[in-house]
Design an enzyme around this catalytic site. Structure first.
Site, PDB file in Angstrom:
ATOM      1  N   LYS A 118       0.836  -1.210   0.000  1.00 18.65           N
ATOM      2  CA  LYS A 118       0.000   0.000   0.000  1.00 18.65           C
ATOM      3  C   LYS A 118       0.864   1.249   0.000  1.00 18.65           C
ATOM      4  CE  LYS A 118      -4.269  -1.857   1.700  1.00 18.65           C
ATOM      5  NZ  LYS A 118      -4.905  -2.381   2.890  1.00 18.65           N
ATOM      6  N   LYS A 201      -4.565  -9.870  -6.962  1.00 16.56           N
ATOM      7  CA  LYS A 201      -5.695 -10.313  -6.135  1.00 16.56           C
ATOM      8  C   LYS A 201      -6.939  -9.479  -6.446  1.00 16.56           C
ATOM      9  CE  LYS A 201      -6.247  -8.824  -2.057  1.00 16.56           C
ATOM     10  NZ  LYS A 201      -6.277  -8.354  -0.672  1.00 16.56           N
ATOM     11  N   LYS A 204     -11.767  -5.002  -3.633  1.00 16.65           N
ATOM     12  CA  LYS A 204     -12.932  -4.127  -3.722  1.00 16.65           C
ATOM     13  C   LYS A 204     -12.528  -2.687  -4.037  1.00 16.65           C
ATOM     14  CE  LYS A 204     -13.911  -4.967   1.144  1.00 16.65           C
ATOM     15  NZ  LYS A 204     -12.726  -4.732   1.945  1.00 16.65           N
TER      16      LYS A 204
HETATM   17  P1  TYM Z   1     -10.658  -6.968   3.833  1.00 13.15           P
HETATM   18  O1  TYM Z   1     -11.897  -6.184   3.919  1.00 13.15           O
HETATM   19  O2  TYM Z   1      -9.565  -6.486   2.951  1.00 13.15           O
HETATM   20  O3  TYM Z   1     -10.968  -8.464   3.402  1.00 13.15           O
HETATM   21  C1  TYM Z   1     -11.975  -9.174   4.067  1.00 13.15           C
HETATM   22  C2  TYM Z   1     -11.812 -10.665   3.902  1.00 13.15           C
HETATM   23  O4  TYM Z   1     -11.901 -11.041   2.541  1.00 13.15           O
HETATM   24  C3  TYM Z   1     -10.750 -11.796   2.170  1.00 13.15           C
HETATM   25  N1  TYM Z   1     -10.427 -11.480   0.779  1.00 13.15           N
HETATM   26  C4  TYM Z   1     -10.212 -12.386  -0.163  1.00 13.15           C
HETATM   27  N2  TYM Z   1     -10.226 -13.725  -0.133  1.00 13.15           N
HETATM   28  C5  TYM Z   1      -9.973 -14.388  -1.295  1.00 13.15           C
HETATM   29  N3  TYM Z   1      -9.706 -13.755  -2.456  1.00 13.15           N
HETATM   30  C6  TYM Z   1      -9.676 -12.407  -2.529  1.00 13.15           C
HETATM   31  N4  TYM Z   1      -9.422 -11.790  -3.681  1.00 13.15           N
HETATM   32  C7  TYM Z   1      -9.945 -11.669  -1.345  1.00 13.15           C
HETATM   33  N5  TYM Z   1     -10.005 -10.339  -1.068  1.00 13.15           N
HETATM   34  C8  TYM Z   1     -10.293 -10.245   0.235  1.00 13.15           C
HETATM   35  C9  TYM Z   1      -9.661 -11.336   3.122  1.00 13.15           C
HETATM   36  O5  TYM Z   1      -8.638 -12.286   3.224  1.00 13.15           O
HETATM   37  C10 TYM Z   1     -10.444 -11.182   4.394  1.00 13.15           C
HETATM   38  O6  TYM Z   1     -10.620 -12.418   5.041  1.00 13.15           O
HETATM   39  N6  TYM Z   1      -7.576  -7.100   7.582  1.00 13.15           N
HETATM   40  C11 TYM Z   1      -8.825  -7.754   7.244  1.00 13.15           C
HETATM   41  C12 TYM Z   1      -9.979  -7.255   8.070  1.00 13.15           C
HETATM   42  C13 TYM Z   1      -9.847  -7.527   9.537  1.00 13.15           C
HETATM   43  C14 TYM Z   1      -9.870  -8.796  10.174  1.00 13.15           C
HETATM   44  C15 TYM Z   1      -9.758  -8.532  11.578  1.00 13.15           C
HETATM   45  C16 TYM Z   1      -9.950 -10.109   9.704  1.00 13.15           C
HETATM   46  C17 TYM Z   1      -9.731  -6.589  10.518  1.00 13.15           C
HETATM   47  N7  TYM Z   1      -9.692  -7.188  11.751  1.00 13.15           N
HETATM   48  C18 TYM Z   1      -9.751  -9.568  12.501  1.00 13.15           C
HETATM   49  C19 TYM Z   1      -9.940 -11.139  10.644  1.00 13.15           C
HETATM   50  C20 TYM Z   1      -9.822 -10.875  12.033  1.00 13.15           C
HETATM   51  C21 TYM Z   1      -9.065  -7.616   5.754  1.00 13.15           C
HETATM   52  O7  TYM Z   1      -8.311  -8.033   4.986  1.00 13.15           O
HETATM   53  O8  TYM Z   1     -10.177  -7.044   5.345  1.00 13.15           O
END
Ligand code: TYM
Length: 339
Positions: A118, A201, A204
């Site tokens: 990032k 990857k 969103k």
């Molecule tokens: P975020 O919002 O970026 O992603 C949310 C979840 O979606 C999964 N994900 C994917 N899985 C497969 N293929 C993809 N292209 C893909 N894009 C996103 C992410 O792995 C995630 O599981 N940091 C976390 C949010 C968070 C969190 C936590 C997770 C904050 N606190 C505590 C678990 C426990 C995140 O990536 O959000």
């Protein structure tokens, strides 16, 4: 697998309300959340405090927070079984995050690949320090609930390692306090790639038109995006790690993650078919996932008061777990309790 704090094994996970959720979020996270909810005591939060690390428009953040919570339910999370809540409703997340930030080695934070990715794209003078401290807040989310398991896509595995290391460090310095969580990735779909660029990857926040299928995409639009997905000039349809075959591999992975079939079965089904057939089959599988989810989502968004009542109950249940953990950690660190 429960720990000394919980009578039932516990799960915690979250998604940032930083945009529209994609099929990557669904297949990597939400689908697993639904699958484990009867076997674990599950806490699913909408991580709005994480979303602001990338800067958010206030009106949109509020709206996306509600939409994300509704999407959890539409995807199959039952609010009577699992706890759904908003991260910022529980001040303990911010409080523990600060305590963990103070003991998180800068070197560990700077080595996080998501941080490097990032920051690499932006000017150091304009990015917020929250991006660096993001993993400490994520560790706080998990450790407050003594979570045993954290279902996520594989891009989060390094953050989970960091959480375990930090918990170990805290326990070592101040005495046994936190439970060490384990990561849980889905067998298929742990990393869904962009349809327009299968080496990146699916995300969103990526703005190009054909990159992601959003969970709220009109189904004809979703179909079109899949039919236009990048493939290659080979002919055979099989799973492959070769970079030039990443597009077909990604389509097969999406199909496998939705259908829950083995690779062999799927390769068998497509043995004498072409890429057009594969795309059509993937499009149908995706549409059959989106349709019921969108119908339920629309109902929920039109049901005045229901979502608020779910989030109110979620807040009470989450607070009852998080507050005592915060108190314990504050006591261990040596904070004077208020009289
Ligand atoms: P975020 O919002 O970026 O992603 C949310 C979840 O979606 C999964 N994900 C994917 N899985 C497969 N293929 C993809 N292209 C893909 N894009 C996103 C992410 O792995 C995630 O599981 N940091 C976390 C949010 C968070 C969190 C936590 C997770 C904050 N606190 C505590 C678990 C426990 C995140 O990536 O959000």
């Amino acid at each position: 697998m429960a720990n000394i704090y919980n009578s039932r094994p516990r799960v915690l996970s979250g998604i940032q309300p930083s945009g529209n959720l994609t099929i990557g979020n669904y297949l990597g996270a939400l689908k697993q959340w639904v699958e484990v909810q009867r076997d674990y005591d599950c806490f699913y939060c909408v991580v709005d405090l994480h979303a602001i690390t990338a800067g958010q428009d206030p009106v949109e953040l509020r709206q996306k927070t509600r939409e994300s919570a509704a999407m959890y339910i539409a995807a199959g999370i039952d609010p009577e079984v699992s706890t759904i809540f908003v991260q910022s409703h529980i001040p303990a997340h911010s409080e523990l995050a600060w305590m963990l930030t103070c003991m998180a080695p800068l070197g560990w934070l700077q080595r996080m690949t998501q941080f490097k990715d990032k920051v690499g794209k932006q000017n150091q003078e304009s990015i917020g320090a929250g991006l660096l401290n993001y993993p400490s807040l994520m560790a706080a989310d998990i450790l407050l609930y003594h979570a045993d398991l954290v279902p996520v896509g594989d891009d989060q595995n390094q953050h989970l390692e960091f959480t375990r290391d930090l918990a170990r460090r805290f326990n070592h310095l101040y005495g046994e306090t936190f439970t060490l969580p384990s990561v849980m990735n889905p067998q298929a779909g742990a990393r869904i790639m962009g349809l327009d660029n299968p080496t990146a990857k699916m995300s969103k926040s990526e703005t190009s038109d054909n990159h992601a299928v959003f969970l709220l995409d009109d189904v004809s639009r979703a179909r079109k995006k899949i039919m236009r997905a990048v493939t290659d000039s080979y002919r055979d349809i099989r799973f492959s790690d070769e970079p030039e075959r990443a597009g077909v591999n990604n389509l097969l992975t999406i199909y496998q993650a939705i259908k829950d079939e083995s690779r062999e079965e799927i390769e068998g089904d497509f043995a004498d078919k072409g890429y057009g057939d594969l795309k059509k089959a993937v499009a149908e599988a995706v549409v059959s996932t989106l349709e019921p989810l969108q119908a339920r989502y629309n109902e929920l968004m039109n049901e005045a008061g229901y979502l608020d009542s779910v989030l109110k109950l979620g807040r009470e249940k989450a607070s009852a777990v998080a507050e005592p953990t915060l108190k314990l950690a504050q006591d261990r660190m040596g904070f004077l309790a208020p009289s």
